[in-house]
Design a protein around this motif. Sequence first.
Motif, short mmCIF file in Angstrom:
data_model
loop_
_atom_site.label_atom_id
_atom_site.label_comp_id
_atom_site.label_asym_id
_atom_site.label_seq_id
_atom_site.Cartn_x
_atom_site.Cartn_y
_atom_site.Cartn_z
N UNK A 21 -0.05 -24.41 8.17
CA UNK A 21 -1.22 -23.57 7.99
C UNK A 21 -2.13 -24.30 7.00
N UNK A 22 -3.28 -24.75 7.45
CA UNK A 22 -4.17 -25.55 6.60
C UNK A 22 -5.02 -24.70 5.65
N UNK A 23 -5.05 -23.40 5.86
CA UNK A 23 -5.79 -22.53 4.93
C UNK A 23 -4.93 -22.15 3.74
N UNK A 24 -3.64 -21.88 4.00
CA UNK A 24 -2.74 -21.44 2.93
C UNK A 24 -1.80 -22.54 2.45
N UNK A 25 -1.91 -23.72 3.05
CA UNK A 25 -1.13 -24.89 2.64
C UNK A 25 0.38 -24.62 2.66
N UNK A 26 0.84 -24.07 3.79
CA UNK A 26 2.27 -23.81 3.91
C UNK A 26 2.75 -24.08 5.34
N UNK A 27 4.03 -24.25 5.45
CA UNK A 27 4.66 -24.47 6.75
C UNK A 27 4.75 -23.14 7.48
N UNK A 28 4.40 -23.14 8.77
CA UNK A 28 4.51 -21.91 9.55
C UNK A 28 5.74 -21.91 10.44
N UNK A 29 6.14 -23.10 10.91
CA UNK A 29 7.38 -23.20 11.67
C UNK A 29 7.77 -24.66 11.81
N UNK A 30 9.05 -24.85 12.10
CA UNK A 30 9.58 -26.20 12.26
C UNK A 30 10.33 -26.29 13.59
N UNK A 31 10.20 -27.43 14.23
CA UNK A 31 10.87 -27.73 15.49
C UNK A 31 11.88 -28.83 15.20
N UNK A 32 13.10 -28.66 15.66
CA UNK A 32 14.14 -29.64 15.37
C UNK A 32 14.77 -30.19 16.64
N UNK A 33 15.14 -31.47 16.60
CA UNK A 33 15.87 -32.11 17.71
C UNK A 33 16.63 -33.31 17.14
N UNK A 34 17.60 -33.77 17.89
CA UNK A 34 18.39 -34.94 17.47
C UNK A 34 17.66 -36.21 17.88
N UNK A 35 16.58 -36.48 17.21
CA UNK A 35 15.75 -37.66 17.48
C UNK A 35 14.94 -37.99 16.24
N UNK A 36 14.42 -39.20 16.19
CA UNK A 36 13.40 -39.54 15.21
C UNK A 36 12.08 -39.37 15.94
N UNK A 37 11.36 -38.29 15.64
CA UNK A 37 10.10 -38.03 16.32
C UNK A 37 9.09 -39.11 15.97
N UNK A 38 8.37 -39.59 16.97
CA UNK A 38 7.36 -40.64 16.76
C UNK A 38 5.94 -40.16 16.97
N UNK A 39 5.76 -39.12 17.80
CA UNK A 39 4.41 -38.62 18.06
C UNK A 39 4.49 -37.17 18.51
N UNK A 40 3.43 -36.43 18.18
CA UNK A 40 3.27 -35.07 18.66
C UNK A 40 1.79 -34.84 18.96
N UNK A 41 1.52 -34.15 20.06
CA UNK A 41 0.15 -33.82 20.43
C UNK A 41 0.09 -32.37 20.90
N UNK A 42 -1.10 -31.77 20.83
CA UNK A 42 -1.33 -30.47 21.43
C UNK A 42 -1.79 -30.68 22.87
N UNK A 43 -1.36 -29.79 23.78
CA UNK A 43 -2.00 -29.70 25.09
C UNK A 43 -3.44 -29.30 24.79
N UNK A 44 -4.42 -29.72 25.60
CA UNK A 44 -5.81 -29.38 25.31
C UNK A 44 -6.09 -27.89 25.12
N UNK A 45 -5.33 -27.00 25.78
CA UNK A 45 -5.57 -25.57 25.55
C UNK A 45 -4.81 -25.06 24.31
N UNK A 46 -4.07 -25.94 23.67
CA UNK A 46 -3.36 -25.71 22.42
C UNK A 46 -2.26 -24.65 22.50
#
Length: 162
Positions: free
Chosen positions: A30-55
């Motif tokens: 959350x960029x207004x309150x400067x806090x984490x809203x949720x976390x996604x976990x997997x057994x990987x070293x994540x290298x990239x994340x993107x939003x679908x255009x409709x978010x």
Amino acid sequence: HKSPVTSIVVRSDDRECASSSDDGSCIQWDLRNYRRTQALFASTMFKSIIYHPDESQLLSCGSDRKLTYWDAFDGSAIRIIEGGSAQINALDADIEGNYFVSAGNDCQLRLFSYDEGELTAVADGHSGAINAVKISPNQTRIVSVGSEGAIFVWKYPEGIDS
């Protein structure tokens, strides 16, 4: 995050962003309150994340060679598809969200249909790992950069409706 942050993407309303990390987490912030809203976990070293255009969804990649679709609102994994034969380092989606491109350590660029998750095109040319990839705004070119120092400009495949 507890390891290097590998990418960040900001929502169009500038109120939220998502980051990926080598620690096996992607975090929505959350960029207004400067806090984490949720976390996604997997057994990987994540290298990239993107939003679908409709978010409504996030798409991630990493060392496990998987492409994971996530629900942007509740953080649940929606679909996981095989993305290649080596670590995947980079993702981008076209502006309409019909296709996305991935690239990584196997030196190949892959174009997938977003909704079906089907591989539609593969491009070879890099002699080193591909570190970043972008689809041009007019969807006529795909640009990739590699660890060998090369910048490739690919013609968007003919016959692809985007």
